[in-house]
Design an enzyme around this catalytic site. Structure first.
Site, short mmCIF file in Angstrom:
data_model
loop_
_atom_site.label_atom_id
_atom_site.label_comp_id
_atom_site.label_asym_id
_atom_site.label_seq_id
_atom_site.Cartn_x
_atom_site.Cartn_y
_atom_site.Cartn_z
CG ASP A 41 2.08 3.41 1.36
OD1 ASP A 41 2.14 2.18 1.44
OD2 ASP A 41 2.73 4.06 0.50
CB SER A 42 5.93 2.07 3.28
OG SER A 42 5.76 2.13 1.87
CB CYS A 55 0.89 -0.20 2.78
SG CYS A 55 2.51 -0.96 2.56
CD GLU A 74 8.17 6.91 -0.47
OE1 GLU A 74 8.48 7.84 0.28
OE2 GLU A 74 6.99 6.53 -0.65
CB CYS A 120 3.39 -2.13 -4.74
SG CYS A 120 4.24 -0.77 -3.88
CG HIS A 174 5.05 3.37 -3.61
ND1 HIS A 174 4.63 2.80 -2.44
CD2 HIS A 174 5.87 4.39 -3.26
CE1 HIS A 174 5.19 3.45 -1.41
NE2 HIS A 174 5.94 4.43 -1.89
N1 DGL Z 1 3.26 0.86 -0.99
C1 DGL Z 1 3.61 -0.38 -0.41
C2 DGL Z 1 2.72 -1.51 -0.90
O1 DGL Z 1 1.60 -1.30 -1.31
C3 DGL Z 1 5.01 -0.83 -0.33
C4 DGL Z 1 6.17 0.01 -0.71
C5 DGL Z 1 7.38 -0.31 0.12
O2 DGL Z 1 8.10 -1.27 -0.19
O3 DGL Z 1 7.56 0.39 1.10
O4 DGL Z 1 3.12 -2.65 -0.87
#
Ligand code: DGL
Length: 273
Positions: free
Chosen positions: A12-13, A76, A155, A190, A192
């Site tokens: 993931d990011s 992600c 984050e 997302c 997160h």
């Molecule tokens: N966790 C990521 C997603 O599912 C994106 C978060 C980011 O913008 O880096 O889209």
């Protein structure tokens, strides 16, 4: 290491993909996982497709060459939307699982037929997402909310910012609840966002259905591994191997996130790819 006993790569990011890893570990307890958080290059959601695709390729190369992964989970939504086609073309030989916002189950679950969708700007603007939306035309009204800054606040574990952004974005979307035309279902598009459920609940209440993609991704991973004959046998070697964690950001941040959300006391390693 035999084919089936090789690990599964997950990336993931940043720390968001831990919500998917949690579902993967529950669905596939006999498997080993290698998790990469690209926190040094996050957020992906407010960057262009080239950046996200270049990062996705670099991380997949690393996982294949250094960990001999047998399958890859792109945990992600933003990276899936921007890069999954390129990844599939570049690595036709390995099972590759992506994640996308759970619009279809949301349309089916919603009684008011009004569904909220929180995701990154990159995901919402992507062709892949627009095609998904078009395929559900007439089945529900979708209220789309790009959530700039929310993933990076998660984050950084910045509680004040998280609270402010959750309140701001849910307010901007309109009424939540069970009344006609209110959103009774909210898609967390997302990876997160499942980690800020309690902050979201403060604005949307207890009765709105929240949908995330971790469990379906885990089931799809099982199906692909089964089809390829790559499911790990529940033997001692696999059972004992702990999940390995790597990050292009701060190792402490990933360790804290894994401890907090996965109840795993683990040491992460710094990665430069
Ligand atoms: N966790 C990521 C997603 O599912 C994106 C978060 C980011 O913008 O880096 O889209």
């Amino acid at each position: 290491m035999s084919g089936a006993n090789r690990p599964i790569g997950v990336f993931d990011s940043g720390v968001g993909g831990l919500s998917v890893l949690r579902a993967l570990r529950a669905e596939l307890p006999q498997e080993q996982f290698v998790y990469v958080a690209d926190s040094g290059n996050a957020p992906y959601g407010e960057r262009d497709d080239d950046h996200v695709t270049t990062r996705s390729l670099a991380i997949t190369d690393y996982l294949l060459s250094q960990h001999q992964i047998k399958a890859m989970v792109v945990a992600c939504n933003t990276a899936t939307a921007a890069a999954i086609k390129t990844l599939r073309a570049a690595y036709p030989g390995i099972p590759l699982v992506g994640i996308e916002p759970a619009l279809k189950p949301a349309a089916a679950a919603s009684l008011t037929k009004t569904v909220g969708v929180m995701a990154t700007r990159g995901t919402l603007q992507s062709e892949k997402f627009q095609a998904l939306l078009a395929s559900l035309h007439g089945q529900a009204t979708f209220v789309l909310q790009p959530c700039d800054g929310l993933a990076i606040a998660i984050e950084r574990n910045d509680a004040t910012k998280i609270e402010a952004l959750c309140a701001e974005y849910t307010r901007a979307m309109g009424p939540f609840g069970l009344n006609q035309e209110a959103m009774d279902t909210l898609v967390l598009g997302c990876t997160h966002y499942p980690f800020v459920e309690s902050e979201l609940r403060r604005s949307i209440g207890a009765h709105v259905t929240l949908l995330e993609g971790g469990a379906p991704v885990a089931r799809q991973t099982r199906r692909l591994l089964e089809a390829a004959g790559l499911l790990a046998r529940p033997d001692a070697e696999a059972m004992q191997a702990p999940t390995q964690f790597f990050t292009t950001g701060q190792v402490e941040d990933l360790q804290h996130a894994a401890a907090r959300w996965l109840k795993l006391n683990t040491s992460a390693s710094a990665l430069s790819v």
